[in-house]
Design an enzyme around this catalytic site. Sequence first.
Site, PDB file in Angstrom:
ATOM      1  N   PRO A  44      -4.182  -6.264   4.916  1.00 62.83           N
ATOM      2  CA  PRO A  44      -3.634  -6.887   6.137  1.00 62.83           C
ATOM      3  C   PRO A  44      -2.117  -7.027   6.031  1.00 62.83           C
ATOM      4  CG  PRO A  44      -5.439  -8.201   5.217  1.00 62.83           C
ATOM      5  CD  PRO A  44      -5.111  -7.145   4.215  1.00 62.83           C
ATOM      6  N   GLU A  45      -1.444  -6.734   7.137  1.00 62.67           N
ATOM      7  CA  GLU A  45       0.006  -6.878   7.195  1.00 62.67           C
ATOM      8  C   GLU A  45       0.342  -7.959   8.226  1.00 62.67           C
ATOM      9  OE1 GLU A  45       2.009  -3.025   7.510  1.00 62.67           O
ATOM     10  OE2 GLU A  45       0.323  -2.044   6.519  1.00 62.67           O
TER      11      GLU A  45
END
Length: 279
Positions: free
Chosen positions: A2-3
Amino acid sequence: MPELPEVETIRRDLEKEVVGRRIKEVDVKGKRSIRRHKSAPEFKKNLEGRKVASIRRAGKYLLLGLEGDDVLVVHLGMSGQLLRSKSLKEPLNRHTHVVITFTQGGQLRFVDPRTFGEMFVTSLGELDAQVPELAHLGFDPLDEVMSWTRFGQMLAGRHVGLKTLLMDQKFVAGIGNIYSDEILFAAGLRYDRYSDSLSSQEIRRLYRSMVETLSEAVKARGSSLADEQYRDLYGETGDYQGQHQVYDREGKPCRRCRNAVVRVKLNGRSAFLCEHCQI
Ligand SMILES: [Zn+2]
């Protein structure tokens, strides 16, 4: 992994669903997820009976402020998920490591098949010592407005390829493999252009592309890749993957010029780009 857009989506969901709730009980099923604590009882003791007072994001970290000055830090790692469960009867996913039950009902479950993610409680004063990365985190492209001239000075102060720089958490917080490729495509710049080689027009384009790409991705609730490991608080996949222009599209036609998207190796990772649209 996840960013920023995925973590920000979860932060917004937590703001609605969890802030203001009091923790009744904590159940630890996988000790690796709370590895900074000596024992599960110690972790539980820090949470049980306390209210979640606030939620903020720092880079890819989620910081749930507790009554008093402690904070529950959550990092999703490669495959972590925070899932809201309305009913205690919903069956547990077998990779569930921590279950937080609230007094008003409902649970927050931490699921993490690859166990690179973690949760721990610390005081605000200890936070930077516990997570040195937070003390040196670069600016947040969604939370902080920066003039493009200042951004240009920051770029000119470094001599490094643009993808590497965008992924450097000390330079800018929250950007990883997916969004660095998407931002550079939107800006029409190659991954290996040196940061100190940009014209003022290119600097403006890069800044605008960074803010717009990340904002659009948050609007679409993030990107779930083929493994569908990223889920929001409600267990749903994101929608932004359908709008990816180059990431994971090797050999497919560029959506702008129809030439094939290529993949190159960079520091053990891949960079995807259109060699016609990005210079
Ligand atoms: Zn193209």
